[in-house]
Design a protein around this motif. Structure first.
Motif, PDB file in Angstrom:
ATOM      1  N   VAL A   1       7.495 -20.982 -37.186  1.00  0.00           N
ATOM      2  CA  VAL A   1       7.244 -22.052 -37.498  1.00  0.00           C
ATOM      3  C   VAL A   1       5.932 -22.606 -36.881  1.00  0.00           C
ATOM      4  CG1 VAL A   1       7.752 -24.519 -37.513  1.00  0.00           C
ATOM      5  CG2 VAL A   1       9.349 -22.678 -38.267  1.00  0.00           C
ATOM      6  N   GLN A   2       5.030 -23.258 -37.263  1.00  0.00           N
ATOM      7  CA  GLN A   2       3.888 -23.555 -36.588  1.00  0.00           C
ATOM      8  C   GLN A   2       3.495 -25.102 -37.253  1.00  0.00           C
ATOM      9  OE1 GLN A   2       0.430 -20.968 -37.143  1.00  0.00           O
ATOM     10  NE2 GLN A   2       0.788 -20.259 -35.157  1.00  0.00           N
ATOM     11  N   LEU A   3       3.075 -26.052 -36.080  1.00  0.00           N
ATOM     12  CA  LEU A   3       2.519 -27.277 -36.613  1.00  0.00           C
ATOM     13  C   LEU A   3       1.013 -27.092 -36.044  1.00  0.00           C
ATOM     14  CD1 LEU A   3       5.300 -29.821 -35.495  1.00  0.00           C
ATOM     15  CD2 LEU A   3       5.060 -28.744 -37.597  1.00  0.00           C
ATOM     16  N   GLN A   4       0.359 -27.583 -37.361  1.00  0.00           N
ATOM     17  CA  GLN A   4      -1.141 -27.224 -37.041  1.00  0.00           C
ATOM     18  C   GLN A   4      -1.787 -28.695 -37.233  1.00  0.00           C
ATOM     19  OE1 GLN A   4      -2.925 -24.546 -36.368  1.00  0.00           O
ATOM     20  NE2 GLN A   4      -4.724 -26.064 -35.909  1.00  0.00           N
ATOM     21  N   CYS A  21      -1.227 -33.162 -39.656  1.00  0.00           N
ATOM     22  CA  CYS A  21      -0.627 -32.220 -39.018  1.00  0.00           C
ATOM     23  C   CYS A  21       0.367 -31.479 -40.242  1.00  0.00           C
ATOM     24  CB  CYS A  21       0.250 -32.657 -38.027  1.00  0.00           C
ATOM     25  SG  CYS A  21       1.373 -31.418 -37.086  1.00  0.00           S
ATOM     26  N   ALA A  22       0.246 -30.085 -40.411  1.00  0.00           N
ATOM     27  CA  ALA A  22       0.919 -29.456 -41.370  1.00  0.00           C
ATOM     28  C   ALA A  22       1.961 -28.492 -40.778  1.00  0.00           C
ATOM     29  CB  ALA A  22      -0.213 -28.573 -42.265  1.00  0.00           C
ATOM     30  N   ALA A  23       3.212 -28.564 -41.476  1.00  0.00           N
ATOM     31  CA  ALA A  23       4.117 -27.542 -40.863  1.00  0.00           C
ATOM     32  C   ALA A  23       3.964 -26.254 -41.728  1.00  0.00           C
ATOM     33  CB  ALA A  23       5.634 -28.141 -40.854  1.00  0.00           C
ATOM     34  N   SER A  24       4.192 -25.125 -41.307  1.00  0.00           N
ATOM     35  CA  SER A  24       3.938 -23.979 -41.951  1.00  0.00           C
ATOM     36  C   SER A  24       4.896 -22.865 -41.441  1.00  0.00           C
ATOM     37  CB  SER A  24       2.632 -23.256 -42.125  1.00  0.00           C
ATOM     38  OG  SER A  24       2.192 -23.042 -40.709  1.00  0.00           O
ATOM     39  N   GLY A  25       5.347 -21.828 -42.250  1.00  0.00           N
ATOM     40  CA  GLY A  25       5.978 -20.755 -41.942  1.00  0.00           C
ATOM     41  C   GLY A  25       7.346 -20.762 -42.474  1.00  0.00           C
ATOM     42  N   GLN A  74       4.390 -30.844 -48.991  1.00  0.00           N
ATOM     43  CA  GLN A  74       3.335 -30.169 -48.350  1.00  0.00           C
ATOM     44  C   GLN A  74       3.643 -29.961 -46.811  1.00  0.00           C
ATOM     45  OE1 GLN A  74       0.554 -28.713 -49.405  1.00  0.00           O
ATOM     46  NE2 GLN A  74       1.309 -29.465 -51.468  1.00  0.00           N
ATOM     47  N   LYS A  75       4.767 -30.743 -46.373  1.00  0.00           N
ATOM     48  CA  LYS A  75       5.244 -30.655 -45.021  1.00  0.00           C
ATOM     49  C   LYS A  75       4.093 -31.387 -44.236  1.00  0.00           C
ATOM     50  CE  LYS A  75       8.413 -26.984 -46.011  1.00  0.00           C
ATOM     51  NZ  LYS A  75       8.114 -26.674 -47.410  1.00  0.00           N
ATOM     52  N   THR A  76       3.443 -32.339 -44.552  1.00  0.00           N
ATOM     53  CA  THR A  76       2.336 -32.647 -43.430  1.00  0.00           C
ATOM     54  C   THR A  76       2.407 -34.125 -43.365  1.00  0.00           C
ATOM     55  OG1 THR A  76       0.909 -31.184 -44.766  1.00  0.00           O
ATOM     56  CG2 THR A  76      -0.235 -33.154 -43.649  1.00  0.00           C
TER      57      THR A  76
END
Length: 120
Positions: A1-4, A21-25, A74-76
């Motif tokens: 999991v990353q928050l960019q 800020c987008a969460a990915s993974g 978009q988990k943003t």
């Protein structure tokens, strides 16, 4: 999991910036999301938070100037910052309470921080 996180920069007093800020993974569920900031020599403080259902909370110092929003698909999470003041200068960190998988417990994840500098 990353928050960019992205969107920081240098702006004059009274200006505006928008942080993203987008969460990915691998993510099963994202609950509350928020923004914190830390100025030099000060403790990290909550700026604004938003629940999955859209309920928001703001620090008194930013009420009426900042707006937090999110895109669940978009988990943003976003932070629109208007009427910026020199005292808003800080590193801004995004935060999300999430479960990576169905079996995992919920915990807080942090973005890498983005610098916001407001010149007088």
């Amino acid at each position: 999991v990353q928050l960019q996180a992205s969107g920081g920069g240098l702006v004059q007093t009274g200006g505006s910036l928008r942080l993203s800020c987008a969460a990915s993974g691998i993510i099963f569920n994202v609950n509350d999301m928020g923004w914190y900031r830390q100025a030099p020599g000060k403790q990290r403080e909550l700026v604004a938070s938003i629940t999955k259902g859209g309920t928001t909370h703001y620090a008194d110092s930013v009420k009426g100037r900042f707006t937090i929003s999110r895109d669940n698909a978009q988990k943003t999470v976003y932070l629109q910052m208007n009427s910026l003041k020199p005292e808003d200068t800080a590193v801004y960190y995004c935060n999300a309470l999430l479960r990576p998988t169905y079996w995992a417990g919920e915990r807080a994840y942090w973005g890498q921080g983005t610098q916001v500098t407001v010149s007088s």
